[in-house]
Scaffold this motif. Structure first.
Motif, PDB file in Angstrom:
ATOM      1  N   PHE A  64      29.861  35.315  35.394  1.00  0.00           N
ATOM      2  CA  PHE A  64      29.374  34.071  34.809  1.00  0.00           C
ATOM      3  C   PHE A  64      28.915  34.366  33.378  1.00  0.00           C
ATOM      4  O   PHE A  64      28.020  35.165  33.164  1.00  0.00           O
ATOM      5  CB  PHE A  64      28.221  33.504  35.636  1.00  0.00           C
ATOM      6  CG  PHE A  64      27.739  32.148  35.177  1.00  0.00           C
ATOM      7  CD1 PHE A  64      28.633  31.146  34.860  1.00  0.00           C
ATOM      8  CD2 PHE A  64      26.373  31.890  35.079  1.00  0.00           C
ATOM      9  CE1 PHE A  64      28.191  29.896  34.441  1.00  0.00           C
ATOM     10  CE2 PHE A  64      25.926  30.646  34.677  1.00  0.00           C
ATOM     11  CZ  PHE A  64      26.836  29.647  34.347  1.00  0.00           C
ATOM     12  N   LYS A  65      29.582  33.722  32.418  1.00  0.00           N
ATOM     13  CA  LYS A  65      29.289  33.993  31.015  1.00  0.00           C
ATOM     14  C   LYS A  65      29.224  32.701  30.208  1.00  0.00           C
ATOM     15  O   LYS A  65      29.750  31.659  30.619  1.00  0.00           O
ATOM     16  CB  LYS A  65      30.364  34.903  30.399  1.00  0.00           C
ATOM     17  CG  LYS A  65      30.457  36.284  31.008  1.00  0.00           C
ATOM     18  CD  LYS A  65      31.503  37.129  30.293  1.00  0.00           C
ATOM     19  CE  LYS A  65      31.635  38.511  30.893  1.00  0.00           C
ATOM     20  NZ  LYS A  65      32.630  39.344  30.162  1.00  0.00           N
ATOM     21  N   GLY A  66      28.589  32.813  29.051  1.00  0.00           N
ATOM     22  CA  GLY A  66      28.510  31.673  28.147  1.00  0.00           C
ATOM     23  C   GLY A  66      28.474  32.115  26.709  1.00  0.00           C
ATOM     24  O   GLY A  66      27.950  33.191  26.389  1.00  0.00           O
ATOM     25  N   HIS A  67      29.051  31.307  25.838  1.00  0.00           N
ATOM     26  CA  HIS A  67      29.093  31.605  24.404  1.00  0.00           C
ATOM     27  C   HIS A  67      28.628  30.370  23.650  1.00  0.00           C
ATOM     28  O   HIS A  67      29.369  29.389  23.532  1.00  0.00           O
ATOM     29  CB  HIS A  67      30.511  31.989  23.973  1.00  0.00           C
ATOM     30  CG  HIS A  67      31.098  33.117  24.756  1.00  0.00           C
ATOM     31  ND1 HIS A  67      31.670  32.927  25.997  1.00  0.00           N
ATOM     32  CD2 HIS A  67      31.189  34.445  24.493  1.00  0.00           C
ATOM     33  CE1 HIS A  67      32.093  34.101  26.467  1.00  0.00           C
ATOM     34  NE2 HIS A  67      31.810  35.026  25.581  1.00  0.00           N
ATOM     35  N   ALA A  68      27.392  30.402  23.197  1.00  0.00           N
ATOM     36  CA  ALA A  68      26.810  29.251  22.515  1.00  0.00           C
ATOM     37  C   ALA A  68      27.417  29.090  21.123  1.00  0.00           C
ATOM     38  O   ALA A  68      27.881  30.050  20.505  1.00  0.00           O
ATOM     39  CB  ALA A  68      25.295  29.418  22.397  1.00  0.00           C
ATOM     40  N   ASP A  69      27.399  27.853  20.634  1.00  0.00           N
ATOM     41  CA  ASP A  69      27.926  27.601  19.293  1.00  0.00           C
ATOM     42  C   ASP A  69      27.081  28.278  18.219  1.00  0.00           C
ATOM     43  O   ASP A  69      27.603  28.667  17.172  1.00  0.00           O
ATOM     44  CB  ASP A  69      27.990  26.091  19.018  1.00  0.00           C
ATOM     45  CG  ASP A  69      29.071  25.409  19.849  1.00  0.00           C
ATOM     46  OD1 ASP A  69      30.013  26.103  20.265  1.00  0.00           O
ATOM     47  OD2 ASP A  69      28.964  24.194  20.078  1.00  0.00           O
ATOM     48  N   GLY A  70      25.793  28.414  18.479  1.00  0.00           N
ATOM     49  CA  GLY A  70      24.958  29.087  17.489  1.00  0.00           C
ATOM     50  C   GLY A  70      23.490  29.023  17.852  1.00  0.00           C
ATOM     51  O   GLY A  70      23.081  28.329  18.794  1.00  0.00           O
ATOM     52  N   ILE A  71      22.699  29.766  17.092  1.00  0.00           N
ATOM     53  CA  ILE A  71      21.236  29.737  17.195  1.00  0.00           C
ATOM     54  C   ILE A  71      20.700  29.477  15.793  1.00  0.00           C
ATOM     55  O   ILE A  71      20.979  30.247  14.862  1.00  0.00           O
ATOM     56  CB  ILE A  71      20.661  31.053  17.741  1.00  0.00           C
ATOM     57  CG1 ILE A  71      21.187  31.322  19.152  1.00  0.00           C
ATOM     58  CG2 ILE A  71      19.133  31.005  17.751  1.00  0.00           C
ATOM     59  CD1 ILE A  71      20.789  32.691  19.694  1.00  0.00           C
TER      60      ILE A  71
END
Length: 246
Positions: free
Chosen positions: A111-118
């Motif tokens: 289970f993984k996630g890649h956010a658009d940004g911080i």
């Protein structure tokens, strides 16, 4: 002879011309070469919000085949995201993107996630650091968010934000969700506060999908009315899902 003689002022549908059909056919055929995407080895946070858990399984386990037009829509979303990020930078917001801090991995990397940004710094209209998520939508979808808010209009996007805030340790400050109206380029910015219960529920859904998939089990469909249900009609997996082989 009058000036109008020999001229045809009748309306025509240029989309039906031979040249339009021929070139689009060539472009669609060329897109077939690269349109298939190999299935991910992990379940993505962006896909867990679908109402139908079986669709989540199929999205994860089956190779994705998208039409050329769909590919262009994806590209449009990436293009608008870059435009918005650049505009935010010009306005004084400093953002971290594509680094380890914007990615998470759980459940033995399944289970993984890649956010658009911080967003790490900027004008005092936000609290920092905070999650940044971006979507490009047509007018109808954009207006739906404007009227009802993110959670009611697009619960899958809301859950996506909650998962990122939870797993990336960004739960103290509300996320910034920016939606571009792809028809007129108007931008809507929303604050999305952290909801621990929603984040836990979304995480539990992911675990249930992973466990069932590893066990070779298909989770229930969203409906048993058959492939004519309006939600099934819109699903790219409807033929596979309702076939005897499924």
């Amino acid at each position: 002879m009058s000036h109008s003689e020999g001229l045809d002022f009748n309306r025509s549908n240029l989309s039906t011309t031979d040249i339009n059909a021929a070139i689009n056919a060539l472009m669609d055929a060329a897109a077939l070469v690269e349109q298939r995407e190999e299935r991910r080895t992990y379940l993505g946070a962006s896909g867990i919000g679908s109402e139908c858990l079986r669709r989540v399984q199929y999205d994860w386990q089956c190779d994705s085949v998208h039409a050329a037009r769909t590919k262009r829509i994806f590209s449009r979303g990436h293009m608008f995201e870059e435009i918005t990020v650049k505009a935010l930078g010009q306005a004084g917001f400093r953002m971290e993107r594509g680094t380890a801090a914007t990615h998470f991995s759980a459940a033995e990397d399944l289970f993984k996630g890649h956010a658009d940004g911080i967003i790490v710094a900027g004008p005092d209209v936000l609290k920092y650091p905070c999650l940044f998520e971006h979507k490009a939508l047509g007018s109808s979808g954009w207006k739906k968010i404007e009227k009802y808010g993110l959670r009611q209009a697009y619960p899958q996007y809301f859950d996506q934000c909650q998962l990122y805030m939870a797993y990336l340790g960004l739960d103290e400050n509300p996320a910034l969700f920016s939606a571009v109206n792809s028809d007129n380029c108007e931008i809507l910015h929303l604050l999305v506060p952290f909801d621990g219960e929603a984040a836990q529920a979304a995480s539990d859904r992911a675990v249930s999908v992973i466990k069932a998939t590893k066990a070779g089990e298909l989770l229930p469909r969203i409906t048993e009315k058959g492939p004519t249900d309006w939600r099934c009609k819109m699903c790219s997996h409807k033929d596979r899902c309702w076939s005897e082989q499924a």
